[in-house]
Design an enzyme around this catalytic site. Structure first.
Site, PDB file in Angstrom:
ATOM      1  N   ASP A  64       0.873  -1.169   0.000  1.00  0.00           N
ATOM      2  CA  ASP A  64       0.000   0.000   0.000  1.00  0.00           C
ATOM      3  C   ASP A  64       0.912   1.221   0.000  1.00  0.00           C
ATOM      4  OD1 ASP A  64      -1.637   2.151   0.634  1.00  0.00           O
ATOM      5  OD2 ASP A  64      -2.849   1.030   2.070  1.00  0.00           O
ATOM      6  N   SER A 144      -3.184  12.348 -15.364  1.00  0.00           N
ATOM      7  CA  SER A 144      -4.558  12.380 -15.855  1.00  0.00           C
ATOM      8  C   SER A 144      -4.780  13.688 -16.596  1.00  0.00           C
ATOM      9  CB  SER A 144      -5.509  12.286 -14.656  1.00  0.00           C
ATOM     10  OG  SER A 144      -6.810  12.690 -15.003  1.00  0.00           O
ATOM     11  N   TYR A 164      -9.165  15.242  -6.443  1.00  0.00           N
ATOM     12  CA  TYR A 164      -8.459  14.433  -7.432  1.00  0.00           C
ATOM     13  C   TYR A 164      -7.696  15.295  -8.439  1.00  0.00           C
ATOM     14  CZ  TYR A 164      -7.586  11.055 -11.161  1.00  0.00           C
ATOM     15  OH  TYR A 164      -6.980  10.273 -12.111  1.00  0.00           O
ATOM     16  N   LYS A 168      -3.566  15.596  -9.200  1.00  0.00           N
ATOM     17  CA  LYS A 168      -2.928  15.312 -10.485  1.00  0.00           C
ATOM     18  C   LYS A 168      -2.194  16.529 -11.042  1.00  0.00           C
ATOM     19  CE  LYS A 168      -3.736  10.972 -10.816  1.00  0.00           C
ATOM     20  NZ  LYS A 168      -2.621  10.017 -10.927  1.00  0.00           N
TER      21      LYS A 168
END
Length: 198
Positions: A64, A144, A164, A168
């Site tokens: 992880d 992304s 998010y 990115k």
């Protein structure tokens, strides 16, 4: 790819999607791959889909990237067992839908720990391995479209990408920081950012 034959590549977030595709492509091209993910059953399933003569080229490790001990233990194992890291593909990433104004800080922190801190930590360990062996390796950061521009929603809708996109955006910046740091350390280690469509 001939230069990378029998070299060691580490792929984070290898249990699905882009990570799985990268693992299979690298193994097919003769690279020794260490696939990292939280779900060992999926990693084992990927190995079982490979042709028998390629399966020994794939090592799977539960890791992880948000857990410091997991990352350190995994990279220590790679150093001791395989001799070091030559290629790192930072693919692990998570999107937890929500609204930045109301989403829980624990969910926001989970995204930041995975998408930013995990990338930095894995890159630090890969760099240490490359530099100690004076090897001009390669670090890839999977980004992304949201790392290059904020998605615009219709005026009557509330966007649900939360943190998010900013995480990115950080990858875009981190790529340039790493490029300058690799140069500053007088290495020829390369850093590449690859943008996917999500």
């Amino acid at each position: 790819m001939e230069r990378w034959h029998n070299r060691i590549a580490v792929v984070t977030g290898a249990s699905s999607g882009i990570g799985t595709a990268v693992v299979k492509d690298l193994v097919r091209e003769g690279v020794i791959v260490v696939a990292l993910a939280r779900r060992m059953d999926r990693l084992e399933a990927i190995r079982n889909t490979l042709p028998k003569d390629q399966q020994s080229r794939l090592h799977v490790q539960k890791c992880d990237v948000t857990k410091e001990n997991d990352v350190n233990d995994t990279f220590d194992w790679i150093e001791q067992t395989l001799g070091g890291v030559d290629i790192l593909i930072n693919n692990a990433g998570v999107l937890i839908p929500g609204v930045l104004l109301t989403q829980s800080l624990s969910e926001i922190n989970q995204v930041l720990q995975t998408n930013i801190v995990g990338v930095v930590h894995c890159t630090q360990r890969a760099f240490k391995s490359m530099k100690s062996r004076n090897f001009d390796g390669h670090v890839f950061l999977i980004n992304s479209l949201t790392g290059h521009g904020v998605l615009t929603c219709p005026p009557d809708e509330v966007p649900n990408f939360s943190i998010y996109g900013p995480s990115k955006y950080a990858i875009t910046s981190i790529t340039e920081v790493l490029r300058q740091e690799f140069r500053g350390y007088k290495t020829k280690i390369k850093v590449t950012v690859s943008t996917n469509i999500k």
